[in-house]
Design a protein around this motif. Structure first.
Motif, mmCIF file in Angstrom:
data_model
loop_
_atom_site.group_PDB
_atom_site.id
_atom_site.type_symbol
_atom_site.label_atom_id
_atom_site.label_comp_id
_atom_site.label_asym_id
_atom_site.label_seq_id
_atom_site.Cartn_x
_atom_site.Cartn_y
_atom_site.Cartn_z
ATOM 1 N N ALA A 41 6.998 15.332 45.745
ATOM 2 C CA ALA A 41 7.048 16.265 44.614
ATOM 3 C C ALA A 41 8.067 15.792 43.574
ATOM 4 C CB ALA A 41 7.407 17.665 45.100
ATOM 5 N N GLN A 42 9.218 15.303 44.025
ATOM 6 C CA GLN A 42 10.230 14.803 43.097
ATOM 7 C C GLN A 42 9.712 13.572 42.354
ATOM 8 O OE1 GLN A 42 13.565 14.188 45.685
ATOM 9 N NE2 GLN A 42 14.367 16.259 45.392
ATOM 10 N N ARG A 46 9.190 13.204 38.351
ATOM 11 C CA ARG A 46 9.813 12.125 37.563
ATOM 12 C C ARG A 46 8.764 11.344 36.794
ATOM 13 N NH1 ARG A 46 12.559 8.791 41.531
ATOM 14 N NH2 ARG A 46 12.652 10.465 43.024
ATOM 15 N N THR A 47 7.624 11.081 37.430
ATOM 16 C CA THR A 47 6.552 10.347 36.767
ATOM 17 C C THR A 47 6.027 11.157 35.594
ATOM 18 O OG1 THR A 47 5.955 9.331 38.860
ATOM 19 C CG2 THR A 47 4.320 9.236 37.121
ATOM 20 N N GLU A 48 5.830 12.453 35.797
ATOM 21 C CA GLU A 48 5.338 13.314 34.723
ATOM 22 C C GLU A 48 6.334 13.371 33.570
ATOM 23 O OE1 GLU A 48 4.466 18.020 34.328
ATOM 24 O OE2 GLU A 48 3.623 17.008 36.074
ATOM 25 N N VAL A 55 6.362 11.129 24.033
ATOM 26 C CA VAL A 55 5.416 11.777 23.134
ATOM 27 C C VAL A 55 6.183 12.645 22.144
ATOM 28 C CG1 VAL A 55 3.471 13.366 22.990
ATOM 29 C CG2 VAL A 55 3.667 11.804 24.926
ATOM 30 N N LEU A 56 6.010 12.333 20.868
ATOM 31 C CA LEU A 56 6.638 13.125 19.815
ATOM 32 C C LEU A 56 5.548 13.813 19.010
ATOM 33 C CD1 LEU A 56 9.292 10.577 18.510
ATOM 34 C CD2 LEU A 56 9.658 12.497 20.043
ATOM 35 N N THR A 57 5.722 15.064 18.718
ATOM 36 C CA THR A 57 4.734 15.782 17.912
ATOM 37 C C THR A 57 5.444 16.344 16.692
ATOM 38 O OG1 THR A 57 5.108 17.814 19.133
ATOM 39 C CG2 THR A 57 3.303 16.418 19.889
#
Length: 64
Positions: A41-42, A46-48, A55-57
């Protein structure tokens, strides 16, 4: 007169019962399973986070 105090003979340690051994083995397995699930889960978190970190919006491109 009082009788001299006798020390009891040394006792050998009792063997654990078969149920105690099985319980200890099952407990170790459960702890390992929970540790593995926690690590997975950790790692997923971390991957997510690393995927979403770049990602910049802006208000101009919110329709994509």
């Amino acid at each position: 007169m009082t009788a001299p105090k006798r020390t009891p003979p040394p006792t050998t340690p009792a063997e654990p019962s078969p149920m105690a051994v099985i319980g200890a083995i099952l407990a170790q397995g459960a702890i390992r399973l929970l540790d593995r699930q926690k690590r997975e889960a950790q790692l997923a978190n971390r991957t997510e986070e690393s995927v979403h970190a770049g990602v910049l919006t802006t208000k101009d491109n919110t329709h994509e």
